[in-house]
Write an enzyme that holds these catalytic residues in place. Sequence first.
Site, PDB file in Angstrom:
ATOM      1  N   HIS A  61     -55.641  -2.064   9.689  1.00  0.00           N
ATOM      2  CA  HIS A  61     -56.486  -2.929  10.521  1.00  0.00           C
ATOM      3  C   HIS A  61     -57.215  -2.114  11.576  1.00  0.00           C
ATOM      4  O   HIS A  61     -56.940  -0.929  11.795  1.00  0.00           O
ATOM      5  CB  HIS A  61     -55.651  -4.035  11.171  1.00  0.00           C
ATOM      6  CG  HIS A  61     -54.517  -3.544  12.016  1.00  0.00           C
ATOM      7  ND1 HIS A  61     -54.691  -2.888  13.210  1.00  0.00           N
ATOM      8  CD2 HIS A  61     -53.164  -3.613  11.825  1.00  0.00           C
ATOM      9  CE1 HIS A  61     -53.517  -2.588  13.739  1.00  0.00           C
ATOM     10  NE2 HIS A  61     -52.560  -2.999  12.905  1.00  0.00           N
TER      11      HIS A  61
ATOM     12  N   CYS B   7     -48.039  -0.011  11.685  1.00  0.00           N
ATOM     13  CA  CYS B   7     -49.276  -0.295  10.979  1.00  0.00           C
ATOM     14  C   CYS B   7     -50.212   0.914  10.977  1.00  0.00           C
ATOM     15  O   CYS B   7     -49.973   1.915  11.657  1.00  0.00           O
ATOM     16  CB  CYS B   7     -49.995  -1.489  11.606  1.00  0.00           C
ATOM     17  SG  CYS B   7     -49.312  -3.087  11.093  1.00  0.00           S
TER      18      CYS B   7
END
Length: 483
Positions: free
Chosen positions: A410, A426
């Site tokens: 992301h 992440c």
Amino acid sequence: MKNSLYLKKYVQMHPDNKMGWYLLGKEYEKSGQQGKANYCFNQSGGIYEAFETSRVPSDIWLEYEQKLLKQAEDAERKRRRIRRAAVALMILILVLIPSVESPQRQSLAEESANPREEVQAAAAAGDMPEKTGTSKGEGAAAEAGQPASGTVFTALGEDDGDGKAHLLAGEMSIAQKSRNRLAVLTMKRQGKWLLWSRDLPVSYTMLSGGKGKMTYQSYNAKDCACKPEDQEALQSAAAKWTLEQEELALLYSAMAAYRDKNGALPKSVNDLTRPFPENWVSGRTPRMQEAFAPMAEWMQSGDSSSKGQEGGSGETASGANTPSSPFASTWGQEPFLQERLEIIVDKAAHRLAVVSGDKLIRSYKVGLGGERTPEGKYKISIKVMNPNGRDDGEFGSRGMQLSDTNYAIHGTDEPDSVGKDESKGCIRMRRADIEELFDLVPLGTPVLISKGVLPDLPLVPKERFLTKPKQDQTNPHQTYHWL
């Protein structure tokens, strides 16, 4: 499976030998390839039933098989000798040609007693892959014919001498046919990777003139003290070709991923561009729209699913020989990037790459979470714009979830963290990078997270790959809790 290779070549040379087909079928049956085995048994006619019900001692049949294999092995050794000689000759020719300093194209006019027959033998015995679900071989594909005018493109690694010889053999093997000029682009090599780029340089062109003649023009200043008049125009056409191959790679990868999930190919591009969560691609381009039907035909005829992540081959789609075909500008009348797009994350280099086989398409710097970022294999299970309703929040303007986990690729509202280990696990990307990646890879893309697998170098084009999304790809009904 060594015996099956010899037997396969044997039945190709002797298609009427029923026993050869039967023995090849038994080899496939031993390796669990029942579909191929059944095909061979059908070709063997009554031999199959006779053998399966026969009471003839097995050692007699074994002796017959060994004799047949010896014939096939002897023939293969002879073909290898021809291939080595042909490849050596082609490499020698290509090495010597650029030394001629001339602004005009150089002509190879040396003819043997029967040049077509000799080079056809070299092409038939050379490094041309058989139909295995990836590629049917460029030399064989060239036999399918090309449009009568214009230029077609392909690309080779800078150190691929065998590939150069293979192209020359393919060109000369169809010397009696009128065809396009072939322009060969050069990819740099970094370890095992070939570096893809929008501005791959044109290295040389070849044009078959018939009767064993070949026109060769170098576009490399190191090889030829010349500047061909069409160099700028040809380089511009090459840049359009490389962009087109990226569009086709996205389309093929999306269609293959769709088939994996639904058991059948999509019926139209609209099936790939539905609103979230069925947004297989973030948008479409005119070339993707035009290429959908030929791509579907190519995938069906080649059974590309037989190689998992690799692209299909088989016979060229019937529409691929027309000048308007999306494949018409590529030598071989098939997409150049024939292996599905994959994402690789290197934790050691803080790199995220998009690859197609051994070709490195993109390489971005990313932020990670150190040991909190897990290693392993995943797939893009969700693609969402403006996670949690914002394009400037902690997850940026795009998010792609990894399988059924709380890990995702992301954007970030902390761009300075890219290149560091500051996330909770992440993969963080800068805005321009995540937005290009979001458009470049489809839902279902495989993701490998590992260490020491990528070179630490940037690889992004000046003009980003962007589609024009028309569908709603937001998900305001869910709050994501990615790490």
